[in-house]
Design a protein around this motif. Structure first.
Motif, PDB file in Angstrom:
ATOM      1  N   GLU A 150      14.725   6.707  -3.356  1.00  0.00           N
ATOM      2  CA  GLU A 150      14.585   5.333  -2.861  1.00  0.00           C
ATOM      3  C   GLU A 150      13.993   5.302  -1.454  1.00  0.00           C
ATOM      4  O   GLU A 150      14.010   6.291  -0.721  1.00  0.00           O
ATOM      5  CB  GLU A 150      15.939   4.620  -2.871  1.00  0.00           C
ATOM      6  N   VAL A 151      13.501   4.136  -1.105  1.00  0.00           N
ATOM      7  CA  VAL A 151      12.783   3.931   0.152  1.00  0.00           C
ATOM      8  C   VAL A 151      13.727   3.901   1.356  1.00  0.00           C
ATOM      9  O   VAL A 151      14.901   3.554   1.245  1.00  0.00           O
ATOM     10  CB  VAL A 151      11.969   2.619   0.118  1.00  0.00           C
ATOM     11  N   PHE A 152      13.172   4.260   2.498  1.00  0.00           N
ATOM     12  CA  PHE A 152      13.827   4.069   3.795  1.00  0.00           C
ATOM     13  C   PHE A 152      12.727   3.611   4.752  1.00  0.00           C
ATOM     14  O   PHE A 152      12.192   4.372   5.551  1.00  0.00           O
ATOM     15  CB  PHE A 152      14.482   5.365   4.262  1.00  0.00           C
ATOM     16  N   ASN A 153      12.366   2.333   4.657  1.00  0.00           N
ATOM     17  CA  ASN A 153      11.176   1.835   5.334  1.00  0.00           C
ATOM     18  C   ASN A 153      11.281   1.829   6.851  1.00  0.00           C
ATOM     19  O   ASN A 153      10.253   1.850   7.551  1.00  0.00           O
ATOM     20  CB  ASN A 153      10.825   0.438   4.822  1.00  0.00           C
ATOM     21  N   SER A 154      12.489   1.818   7.375  1.00  0.00           N
ATOM     22  CA  SER A 154      12.645   1.863   8.829  1.00  0.00           C
ATOM     23  C   SER A 154      12.209   3.200   9.411  1.00  0.00           C
ATOM     24  O   SER A 154      12.039   3.319  10.627  1.00  0.00           O
ATOM     25  CB  SER A 154      14.100   1.586   9.224  1.00  0.00           C
ATOM     26  N   SER A 155      12.010   4.197   8.569  1.00  0.00           N
ATOM     27  CA  SER A 155      11.595   5.507   9.061  1.00  0.00           C
ATOM     28  C   SER A 155      10.108   5.563   9.396  1.00  0.00           C
ATOM     29  O   SER A 155       9.648   6.538   9.994  1.00  0.00           O
ATOM     30  CB  SER A 155      11.911   6.586   8.021  1.00  0.00           C
ATOM     31  N   PHE A 156       9.346   4.550   9.032  1.00  0.00           N
ATOM     32  CA  PHE A 156       7.898   4.587   9.195  1.00  0.00           C
ATOM     33  C   PHE A 156       7.508   4.594  10.671  1.00  0.00           C
ATOM     34  O   PHE A 156       7.927   3.754  11.450  1.00  0.00           O
ATOM     35  CB  PHE A 156       7.281   3.369   8.499  1.00  0.00           C
ATOM     36  N   TYR A 157       6.675   5.581  11.034  1.00  0.00           N
ATOM     37  CA  TYR A 157       6.145   5.692  12.401  1.00  0.00           C
ATOM     38  C   TYR A 157       4.675   6.065  12.300  1.00  0.00           C
ATOM     39  O   TYR A 157       4.284   6.880  11.456  1.00  0.00           O
ATOM     40  CB  TYR A 157       6.885   6.778  13.185  1.00  0.00           C
ATOM     41  N   HIS A 190       4.880  14.013   7.229  1.00  0.00           N
ATOM     42  CA  HIS A 190       4.643  13.965   8.675  1.00  0.00           C
ATOM     43  C   HIS A 190       3.242  14.534   8.864  1.00  0.00           C
ATOM     44  O   HIS A 190       3.047  15.749   8.911  1.00  0.00           O
ATOM     45  CB  HIS A 190       5.696  14.785   9.405  1.00  0.00           C
ATOM     46  N   LEU A 191       2.272  13.650   8.934  1.00  0.00           N
ATOM     47  CA  LEU A 191       0.867  14.044   8.901  1.00  0.00           C
ATOM     48  C   LEU A 191       0.183  13.786  10.228  1.00  0.00           C
ATOM     49  O   LEU A 191       0.486  12.817  10.929  1.00  0.00           O
ATOM     50  CB  LEU A 191       0.138  13.269   7.793  1.00  0.00           C
ATOM     51  N   ASP A 192      -0.747  14.664  10.569  1.00  0.00           N
ATOM     52  CA  ASP A 192      -1.606  14.471  11.740  1.00  0.00           C
ATOM     53  C   ASP A 192      -2.943  15.152  11.432  1.00  0.00           C
ATOM     54  O   ASP A 192      -3.223  15.476  10.278  1.00  0.00           O
ATOM     55  CB  ASP A 192      -0.953  14.999  13.021  1.00  0.00           C
ATOM     56  N   GLN A 193      -3.767  15.350  12.458  1.00  0.00           N
ATOM     57  CA  GLN A 193      -5.107  15.861  12.200  1.00  0.00           C
ATOM     58  C   GLN A 193      -5.137  17.353  11.832  1.00  0.00           C
ATOM     59  O   GLN A 193      -6.196  17.880  11.489  1.00  0.00           O
ATOM     60  CB  GLN A 193      -6.024  15.592  13.399  1.00  0.00           C
ATOM     61  N   ILE A 230      -6.328   4.855  11.954  1.00  0.00           N
ATOM     62  CA  ILE A 230      -5.366   5.952  12.075  1.00  0.00           C
ATOM     63  C   ILE A 230      -5.935   7.230  11.468  1.00  0.00           C
ATOM     64  O   ILE A 230      -5.837   8.311  12.047  1.00  0.00           O
ATOM     65  CB  ILE A 230      -4.031   5.581  11.400  1.00  0.00           C
ATOM     66  N   ALA A 231      -6.544   7.104  10.313  1.00  0.00           N
ATOM     67  CA  ALA A 231      -7.060   8.282   9.621  1.00  0.00           C
ATOM     68  C   ALA A 231      -8.106   9.025  10.445  1.00  0.00           C
ATOM     69  O   ALA A 231      -8.248  10.246  10.317  1.00  0.00           O
ATOM     70  CB  ALA A 231      -7.655   7.869   8.283  1.00  0.00           C
ATOM     71  N   GLU A 232      -8.800   8.313  11.322  1.00  0.00           N
ATOM     72  CA  GLU A 232      -9.883   8.928  12.095  1.00  0.00           C
ATOM     73  C   GLU A 232      -9.487   9.268  13.524  1.00  0.00           C
ATOM     74  O   GLU A 232     -10.244   9.943  14.221  1.00  0.00           O
ATOM     75  CB  GLU A 232     -11.091   7.984  12.108  1.00  0.00           C
ATOM     76  N   ASP A 233      -8.327   8.834  13.981  1.00  0.00           N
ATOM     77  CA  ASP A 233      -7.939   9.029  15.371  1.00  0.00           C
ATOM     78  C   ASP A 233      -7.564  10.486  15.646  1.00  0.00           C
ATOM     79  O   ASP A 233      -6.832  11.111  14.868  1.00  0.00           O
ATOM     80  CB  ASP A 233      -6.761   8.107  15.710  1.00  0.00           C
ATOM     81  N   TYR A 271       6.719   9.197   7.367  1.00  0.00           N
ATOM     82  CA  TYR A 271       7.593   8.357   6.535  1.00  0.00           C
ATOM     83  C   TYR A 271       8.542   9.258   5.758  1.00  0.00           C
ATOM     84  O   TYR A 271       8.126  10.283   5.205  1.00  0.00           O
ATOM     85  CB  TYR A 271       6.781   7.519   5.534  1.00  0.00           C
ATOM     86  N   HIS A 272       9.808   8.863   5.721  1.00  0.00           N
ATOM     87  CA  HIS A 272      10.801   9.593   4.945  1.00  0.00           C
ATOM     88  C   HIS A 272      11.443   8.679   3.915  1.00  0.00           C
ATOM     89  O   HIS A 272      11.881   7.580   4.248  1.00  0.00           O
ATOM     90  CB  HIS A 272      11.901  10.167   5.855  1.00  0.00           C
TER      91      HIS A 272
END
Length: 264
Positions: A138-145, A197-200, A245-248, A255-256
């Protein structure tokens, strides 16, 4: 019929199938129904997760329960390859009336949409054999950063969660599910976190997930506009921000969700 955050149009039904492919590698590593024969899937929708379960656990027979006949009709098409292993029941999961018992239960991305979802946990119990295996995702939408901070995406995401609450859903139900299961009398409750947890460092994954996120957010767009929570301009701003965001160079996308196993 209960309102549904994402709607029932064919494009949304296809998105659910695509979502299962995008997130499958995150959802299924822990899930284990080895030795189980009869599984009850609540909120099965178009059969997106059912298809994966059928392939991973070839001994399973699955009863799909959903309150939307149109979703089940699409599921019958999607699961035609295993028609001898699947049954379809159109019912409100809070008021189940079933003909058999099950040794396993699977619920994924469903309780978040159901008002008073604790009643589902109570309604399922009479149809379970002792020591049945249960898995919830299930979702935990407050985790979104995300980074960089972007006003369009922030505004849209707040409205998205407000819209889900206005429909009786709970965008943070994953964080609360352990308590709900305990109160409903389930045992051996174990909680896990999954997500990204993604970055470039992983730019391709970052782009793929931001595009997936765009589709997820857009799926509620018509309903949010109708409810007066956003405008078409706000929707376009959200899409633009996700592309940014994808290009920054300093992009972060986090998100968890929550997974829980339990038994009776």
């Amino acid at each position: 019929m209960t309102a549904y955050l994402h709607g029932f149009i064919p494009e949304e039904q296809q998105r659910l199938m695509d979502q299962a492919g995008v997130l499958g590698s995150l959802i299924y590593p822990r899930i284990d129904f080895a030795g189980c024969k009869k599984l009850l899937e609540v909120g099965s929708g178009v059969g997106a997760q059912t298809e994966t379960l059928l392939r991973l656990f070839p001994d399973l027979e699955i009863t799909c329960v959903d309150y939307s006949q149109s979703q089940l009709d699409r599921a019958k098409q999607n699961l035609a390859f295993a028609c001898d292993r699947v049954k379809f029941v159109c019912q409100d999961a809070k008021e189940l009336v079933l003909d058999e018992k099950y040794d396993s239960v699977f619920i994924c991305w469903a309780l978040e949409h159901i008002p008073n979802s604790h009643l589902v946990l109570e309604a399922v119990k009479p149809y379970l054999f002792p020591n049945a295996k249960l898995w919830f995702t299930e979702v935990f939408n407050s985790s979104f950063y995300f980074n960089p901070p972007l006003a369009g995406l922030s505004k849209y995401y707040l409205a998205y969660n407000e819209f889900q609450r206005s429909l009786g859903g709970n965008p943070d139900i994953g964080a609360n599910l352990g308590n709900l299961l305990k109160r409903a009398g389930y045992t051996q409750i174990e909680l896990f976190h999954g997500g990204f947890h993604l970055d470039q460092r992983n730019a391709e994954d970052l782009r793929n997930i931001t595009q997936y996120w765009k589709g997820l957010m857009k799926s509620a767009g018509v309903g949010m506009i109708t409810a007066g929570l956003i405008t078409e301009v706000d929707l376009l701003a959200m899409e633009k921000d996700l592309d940014l965001i994808a290009e920054d160079d300093n992009a972060v996308f986090f998100y968890h969700f929550v997974q829980i196993s339990a038994t009776v």
